[in-house]
Each structure stands twice: as C-alpha cells, then as structure tokens.
Motif scaffolding. Structure first.
Motif, mmCIF file in Angstrom:
data_model
loop_
_atom_site.group_PDB
_atom_site.id
_atom_site.type_symbol
_atom_site.label_atom_id
_atom_site.label_comp_id
_atom_site.label_asym_id
_atom_site.label_seq_id
_atom_site.Cartn_x
_atom_site.Cartn_y
_atom_site.Cartn_z
ATOM 1 N N ASP A 1 3.562 14.362 43.986
ATOM 2 C CA ASP A 1 2.121 14.187 43.761
ATOM 3 C C ASP A 1 1.330 14.799 44.914
ATOM 4 O O ASP A 1 0.290 15.443 44.697
ATOM 5 C CB ASP A 1 1.787 12.690 43.644
ATOM 6 C CG ASP A 1 2.219 12.077 42.321
ATOM 7 O OD1 ASP A 1 2.499 12.836 41.383
ATOM 8 O OD2 ASP A 1 2.266 10.829 42.246
ATOM 9 N N ASP B 1 12.988 9.303 34.731
ATOM 10 C CA ASP B 1 12.402 7.976 34.865
ATOM 11 C C ASP B 1 11.955 7.403 33.518
ATOM 12 O O ASP B 1 11.378 6.316 33.479
ATOM 13 C CB ASP B 1 11.191 8.059 35.808
ATOM 14 C CG ASP B 1 11.234 7.022 36.902
ATOM 15 O OD1 ASP B 1 12.295 6.393 37.087
ATOM 16 O OD2 ASP B 1 10.208 6.837 37.589
ATOM 17 N N ASP C 1 4.576 12.209 30.265
ATOM 18 C CA ASP C 1 4.166 12.813 31.536
ATOM 19 C C ASP C 1 5.086 13.965 31.918
ATOM 20 O O ASP C 1 4.638 15.002 32.428
ATOM 21 C CB ASP C 1 4.180 11.762 32.646
ATOM 22 C CG ASP C 1 3.070 10.729 32.478
ATOM 23 O OD1 ASP C 1 2.057 11.050 31.819
ATOM 24 O OD2 ASP C 1 3.228 9.611 33.004
ATOM 25 N N GLY C 2 6.385 13.775 31.673
ATOM 26 C CA GLY C 2 7.345 14.827 31.986
ATOM 27 C C GLY C 2 7.094 16.074 31.154
ATOM 28 O O GLY C 2 7.162 17.207 31.664
ATOM 29 N N ILE D 1 8.636 11.514 42.946
ATOM 30 C CA ILE D 1 7.335 11.708 42.291
ATOM 31 C C ILE D 1 6.196 11.478 43.285
ATOM 32 O O ILE D 1 5.191 12.208 43.287
ATOM 33 C CB ILE D 1 7.215 10.778 41.068
ATOM 34 C CG1 ILE D 1 8.188 11.244 39.963
ATOM 35 C CG2 ILE D 1 5.790 10.752 40.535
ATOM 36 C CD1 ILE D 1 8.374 10.243 38.835
ATOM 37 N N LYS E 1 9.666 8.671 31.555
ATOM 38 C CA LYS E 1 8.254 8.927 31.288
ATOM 39 C C LYS E 1 8.128 10.274 30.575
ATOM 40 O O LYS E 1 7.720 11.285 31.150
ATOM 41 C CB LYS E 1 7.471 8.928 32.601
ATOM 42 C CG LYS E 1 7.548 7.591 33.335
ATOM 43 C CD LYS E 1 6.853 7.658 34.695
ATOM 44 C CE LYS E 1 6.958 6.326 35.422
ATOM 45 N NZ LYS E 1 6.350 6.378 36.778
ATOM 46 N N ASP F 1 4.127 18.019 32.498
ATOM 47 C CA ASP F 1 4.453 18.781 33.710
ATOM 48 C C ASP F 1 5.265 20.022 33.388
ATOM 49 O O ASP F 1 5.037 21.097 33.955
ATOM 50 C CB ASP F 1 5.235 17.890 34.684
ATOM 51 C CG ASP F 1 4.321 17.039 35.553
ATOM 52 O OD1 ASP F 1 3.150 17.394 35.726
ATOM 53 O OD2 ASP F 1 4.796 16.009 36.066
ATOM 54 N N THR G 1 13.957 8.830 41.932
ATOM 55 C CA THR G 1 12.927 9.568 41.207
ATOM 56 C C THR G 1 11.515 9.090 41.542
ATOM 57 O O THR G 1 10.590 9.898 41.651
ATOM 58 C CB THR G 1 13.167 9.463 39.692
ATOM 59 O OG1 THR G 1 13.331 8.087 39.335
ATOM 60 C CG2 THR G 1 14.417 10.238 39.294
ATOM 61 N N ALA G 2 11.330 7.793 41.700
ATOM 62 C CA ALA G 2 9.988 7.291 42.018
ATOM 63 C C ALA G 2 9.519 7.836 43.368
ATOM 64 O O ALA G 2 8.352 8.241 43.516
ATOM 65 C CB ALA G 2 9.987 5.770 42.019
ATOM 66 N N ARG H 1 10.182 12.790 36.092
ATOM 67 C CA ARG H 1 9.560 11.872 35.145
ATOM 68 C C ARG H 1 10.425 11.664 33.908
ATOM 69 O O ARG H 1 10.488 10.546 33.374
ATOM 70 C CB ARG H 1 8.176 12.409 34.753
ATOM 71 C CG ARG H 1 7.110 12.173 35.833
ATOM 72 C CD ARG H 1 5.791 12.840 35.507
ATOM 73 N NE ARG H 1 4.715 12.294 36.338
ATOM 74 C CZ ARG H 1 3.475 12.759 36.347
ATOM 75 N NH1 ARG H 1 3.148 13.811 35.586
ATOM 76 N NH2 ARG H 1 2.553 12.197 37.106
ATOM 77 N N ARG I 1 8.609 17.607 39.233
ATOM 78 C CA ARG I 1 8.015 16.331 38.858
ATOM 79 C C ARG I 1 8.274 16.029 37.387
ATOM 80 O O ARG I 1 8.552 14.867 37.023
ATOM 81 C CB ARG I 1 6.507 16.323 39.146
ATOM 82 C CG ARG I 1 5.895 14.928 39.007
ATOM 83 C CD ARG I 1 4.460 14.886 39.473
ATOM 84 N NE ARG I 1 3.563 15.627 38.583
ATOM 85 C CZ ARG I 1 2.243 15.666 38.728
ATOM 86 N NH1 ARG I 1 1.659 15.041 39.735
ATOM 87 N NH2 ARG I 1 1.486 16.365 37.886
#
Length: 313
Positions: free
Chosen positions: A255, A278, A283-284, A251, A280, A287, A247-248, A275, A271
């Motif tokens: 980006d 992950d 942030d997810g 992302i 997050k 998006d 996932t990192a 996220r 994304r």
C-alpha cells in the motif's frame, strides 16, 4: 506458488579511541597552575610518564585533567622524555585522557590523595587500525568472513566511535547466514544511523530470516518512502513477506509502495497476488487488471497475471 522479486592512586583503566570529547567547559593550558579555578585547586600534586607499548617515551602527548566534582579542568603536554606533572590540584576524583597522534586514546579514572601521589605510568598503544581495515576489506572481498570479522572487531575495540564497523561485521554474519548475530550488529549500526535505508533493509531481511516479523515490519516502517526513487526497495521486502505467507504484512508494505509509485506496474501485481492468497478476490482482481494496463506485454508477470485472472470465480 512463490514469486520472485525484481531484484595510588586507585586507577581504573579504560582504553578507547574516540573523537576527543568535551570533557570540560573551561580547560586551560600552561606550565603553571597558580591561576586555576578554585573548584579544583589544592595542595595535591601528581606526576607521570607516557610511553608507547615498546617502552619508548611519547613527547607532546596531551594529558587532560578533569576534576569530577566540578567537571572542569586543564591540560598539560608531555616533555621530550614523556613526563608530565600537575601541581596545586585538589584531592579527590579525577578523570584524565591522554591523546597523541597515531596512538589509541587512553582514559583513566583516578582518586588523587592529599599532597604528593605515586607517579602515574600511562602506556599508549599504536593505532594500526588503517592497516587492519585494509586487511579486513581484502579478506571480506575474498569471502573469508570469519577472518575479516576478526580484523573488524579489533578495529572496533580500539575505535568504538567508528560505528560503521558494526555494519561491516553484520555483513560478515549475514553472508554466513548467522542472522541473529547480524541483527545484533545492525542494531548497533542503526543506533548511530537510524535513518540509514540500507541498514533498515538488511535488518528487515535478517529479521524475516529468523521469523521475527513484527521486528521486520518495524524496520520497514522506518524507511521513508518519500525518499525512495525505486519501488523495489520496499516491493522486494513485500515479496519476501508473501513468500513467507505474511500476506497481510505484505499488503501493508505494498500500500505504501503504490501510494508513492502509482504508475509502477509490479507493486499492483504483488498486491493482487497477496490479496488472492488472502481470499480477497475482488481486490486482487482489480490489482491484477491494473497491472496489465500498466505493464508492457513483455513483462515477466503478464502471463501469470492473466492465468490468475482466468482462475478467479
């Protein structure tokens, strides 16, 4: 959960085919060598004959002589009977190259002795690469990958300068799922075409198949997003990374996609999905909400985006 993408001489013989190299900066032709550069003038002489692989004489073949020490030389042309000669040349290390239309180029390294040297026999192989390529392409279209590859390899052996053949060989291995071999030939093709987007995409996909993610990210990093007119080129790679729990990395790629295509809805969904995986959530959520503002109501991920948003705490 997985997501899907949107789509005497001592002779060492080397037989090569290549565009004729610049073997010398000052090369001259003629029947006499009396006016040649002093660096390679001497008392030695060499004669020889050029024939084809059926033993027939090859007239009008160009025989280029390069004196290794000075990297300078001249060329001669074979007579009707395939014979050529060089007189008043210096003893020492020489390189020759023999070229004739419709034949594979031959290169030889020679050590020429003082005075007269044994006659040099050069055999040229007929270049049947066009026929081999036609056959290989037909086999490839028919799904006969190993057979097509064998024909492509024959062409590459005769024409190492045709680096595009490496791409074709890589395709045959990729079809068979032999990704390490595919990568080997993709790298060879990329050496000649380092900015080829399709090659970089394929290399990244093959690297992912063998779980070499740093290598995959290296290929993707070389794709210039400024040249893209479709977000799917990188977005599809990101989806593959998400499905492989990278996932990192996904992302990082997304980006870039979003910076290049800020109005494209799908990258925000991918994304956001990455996220959330992950951890997050904020942030997810942002998006996914952005995705819903951009995507038409009939878009395939709309229902999934709403479902994911409903589950965020």
């Amino acid at each position: 959960m997985r997501i899907s993408a949107c789509a005497s001489a001592r002779v060492a013989l080397i037989v090569l085919v290549a565009a004729q190299p610049a073997l010398a900066q000052r090369m001259r032709a003629g029947d006499s060598f009396k006016d040649k550069v002093a660096a390679w003038r001497g008392d030695a002489q060499l004669s020889g004959k050029v024939t084809d692989d059926e033993g027939k004489d090859v007239p009008d073949a160009k025989v280029t002589f390069i004196f290794a020490k000075s990297n300078d030389g001249f060329f001669a042309t074979t007579k009707k009977n395939g014979e050529f000669s060089a007189k008043d040349i210096k003893a020492g290390e020489w390189r020759i190259q023999v070229d004739a239309p419709n034949f594979v180029t031959v290169r030889q390294n020679l050590t020429i002795g003082d005075s007269r040297n044994p006659s040099l026999a050069v055999t040229l192989k007929r270049d049947n690469s066009p026929e081999l390529l036609t056959k290989a392409e037909a086999l490839f279209k028919a799904g006969q990958n190993a057979e097509a590859r064998a024909e492509y390899v024959k062409v590459l052996e005769a024409h190492p300068d045709l680096t595009g053949i490496n791409r074709a060989i890589a395709f045959t291995y990729g079809r068979e799922g032999h990704h390490p071999e595919a990568l080997k030939y993709l790298d060879l093709a990329l050496a000649a075409n380092p900015d080829d987007r399709q090659l970089l995409q394929l290399a990244a996909a093959s690297a992912m198949q063998v779980s070499d993610y740093p290598r995959a990210m290296g290929y993707l990093a070389k794709i210039d997003e400024a040249t893209l007119d479709d977000p799917a080129v990188l977005a599809d790679a990101a989806v593959n990374l998400i499905n492989k729990n990278r996932t990192a990395d996904a992302i990082t790629v997304l980006d870039r996609v979003i910076a290049r295509f800020p109005a494209a809805p799908e990258p925000y969904f991918y994304r956001g999905f990455a996220r959330l995986k992950d951890g997050k959530n904020a942030d997810g959520k942002a998006d996914l909400e952005k995705y819903l503002t951009l995507a038409p109501a009939s878009a395939p991920q709309v229902a999934q985006a709403k479902d994911l948003l409903a589950k965020i705490k």
